[in-house]
Design a protein around this motif. Sequence first.
Motif, PDB file in Angstrom:
ATOM      1  N   GLN A   1       0.828  -1.285  -0.068  1.00  0.00           N
ATOM      2  CA  GLN A   1      -0.217   0.002   0.056  1.00  0.00           C
ATOM      3  C   GLN A   1       0.814   1.401  -0.163  1.00  0.00           C
ATOM      4  OE1 GLN A   1      -2.769  -0.342   3.338  1.00  0.00           O
ATOM      5  NE2 GLN A   1      -3.916  -2.019   2.353  1.00  0.00           N
TER       6      GLN A   1
ATOM      7  N   ARG B   1       3.501   9.730  -9.534  1.00  0.00           N
ATOM      8  CA  ARG B   1       2.487  10.210 -10.792  1.00  0.00           C
ATOM      9  C   ARG B   1       1.716  11.309 -10.536  1.00  0.00           C
ATOM     10  NH1 ARG B   1      -2.764   8.999 -12.487  1.00  0.00           N
ATOM     11  NH2 ARG B   1      -2.871   8.518 -14.340  1.00  0.00           N
ATOM     12  N   ALA B   2       1.371  11.958  -9.556  1.00  0.00           N
ATOM     13  CA  ALA B   2       0.763  13.153  -9.428  1.00  0.00           C
ATOM     14  C   ALA B   2       1.771  14.184  -9.703  1.00  0.00           C
ATOM     15  CB  ALA B   2       0.036  13.414  -8.031  1.00  0.00           C
TER      16      ALA B   2
ATOM     17  N   LYS C   1       2.423   1.667  -3.195  1.00  0.00           N
ATOM     18  CA  LYS C   1       1.015   2.446  -4.213  1.00  0.00           C
ATOM     19  C   LYS C   1       0.906   3.768  -4.095  1.00  0.00           C
ATOM     20  CE  LYS C   1      -3.550   1.245  -5.750  1.00  0.00           C
ATOM     21  NZ  LYS C   1      -4.841   0.433  -5.432  1.00  0.00           N
ATOM     22  N   ARG C   2       0.946   4.029  -2.751  1.00  0.00           N
ATOM     23  CA  ARG C   2       0.702   5.375  -2.498  1.00  0.00           C
ATOM     24  C   ARG C   2       1.959   6.280  -2.681  1.00  0.00           C
ATOM     25  NH1 ARG C   2      -0.974   3.703   2.465  1.00  0.00           N
ATOM     26  NH2 ARG C   2       0.871   3.912   3.484  1.00  0.00           N
ATOM     27  N   THR C   3       2.984   5.678  -2.791  1.00  0.00           N
ATOM     28  CA  THR C   3       4.527   6.605  -3.464  1.00  0.00           C
ATOM     29  C   THR C   3       4.328   6.621  -4.947  1.00  0.00           C
ATOM     30  OG1 THR C   3       5.599   5.811  -1.538  1.00  0.00           O
ATOM     31  CG2 THR C   3       6.773   6.447  -3.301  1.00  0.00           C
ATOM     32  N   SER C   4       3.879   5.502  -5.467  1.00  0.00           N
ATOM     33  CA  SER C   4       3.885   5.654  -7.017  1.00  0.00           C
ATOM     34  C   SER C   4       2.710   6.763  -7.288  1.00  0.00           C
ATOM     35  CB  SER C   4       3.387   4.147  -7.386  1.00  0.00           C
ATOM     36  OG  SER C   4       2.175   3.801  -7.063  1.00  0.00           O
ATOM     37  N   GLU C   5       1.634   6.663  -6.528  1.00  0.00           N
ATOM     38  CA  GLU C   5       0.643   7.671  -7.067  1.00  0.00           C
ATOM     39  C   GLU C   5       1.141   9.108  -6.644  1.00  0.00           C
ATOM     40  OE1 GLU C   5      -3.021   6.592  -4.694  1.00  0.00           O
ATOM     41  OE2 GLU C   5      -3.541   5.070  -5.940  1.00  0.00           O
TER      42      GLU C   5
END
Length: 308
Positions: free
Chosen positions: A252, A262-263, A255-259
């Motif tokens: 998780q 991306r942002a 995933k937050r780091t990748s999001e």
Amino acid sequence: MRLEHDEALLRQDIEERKVREALHAALAQYWRIQQCAEDSHDADLKCGLRGAFEINVPEAELGPASMQIFQGEDIGVAQRRREQMKQTERNLLAQIVQKERRCMENKHREILQEKELLQQDLLWRHKLDAEQEDKKAVRVALDHYNQALAVEQAERLKESHRREERENLAEKWNTLTSAMMTEGWDAAVKQLQEGKPAATDRWRGMSPDQLSAIHKEREAQCVERQRWHDLEKKRDAAWNSRLVEESREAQQEEKRTSELRRAKRIQDHQFNMQLAKEQQAHQEYLDKEVYTNKPTQDFFSQFNTTSR
């Protein structure tokens, strides 16, 4: 085989006929050359005095004893000669007929002999075939007998192996269940009751209570070991659950780091687009509003026109 024999007989007959013709021709030539009538001792009588020697002495000097032919003697000589020629012809014909009959008899005898030989060959062939069939039957019977003996021997060996295995198994079972291996208390008590010392090869001095205590201790150890095993399993399960939870949290977080990345990339892209638009607008302002009066070549050519 019959056709081959017939052809062989025909060839033999033709060869014999050729041999006979050659012999007759050679005999006739010999007669014609070596046995002429003129060369015989009585050639003067048979050939009309053609072969008689001449006499140079006058008949008056020789006398009546020297005379050979008298007038009026042997009046029927011509008839006798004709009869002799006919008799000779009849004899020759009889000889020819007898010779042909003898040839036919010989040929018939040869045919009979060949038939007899052929019959003997057929009988020998039948006898040989019968012997071969008998030998074949004997071999087949012997093969069947040998096969039966082999099967019987194989069954006997199998039965022997099975009996040996049963005996070995029974011996092993008797050995395993004997007092020597089981170390039974009954055998020791029986010997002690009879006043005999306990057999150390059958009993090692442990009573049923002691054996029961050992079994209970063993069962307790098994229960304790099972409890420790269950506790270990629970600890492993808790540890595995914690590892799974930490792995889920790490996933998780990743995933937050990748999001966020991306942002951030989207925000940087939008900022770069805004800067590009502003730079383009400023460049258009410079091109359209500020740099409207561009200098010509004359403006640049007025400088450095004189030497110092």
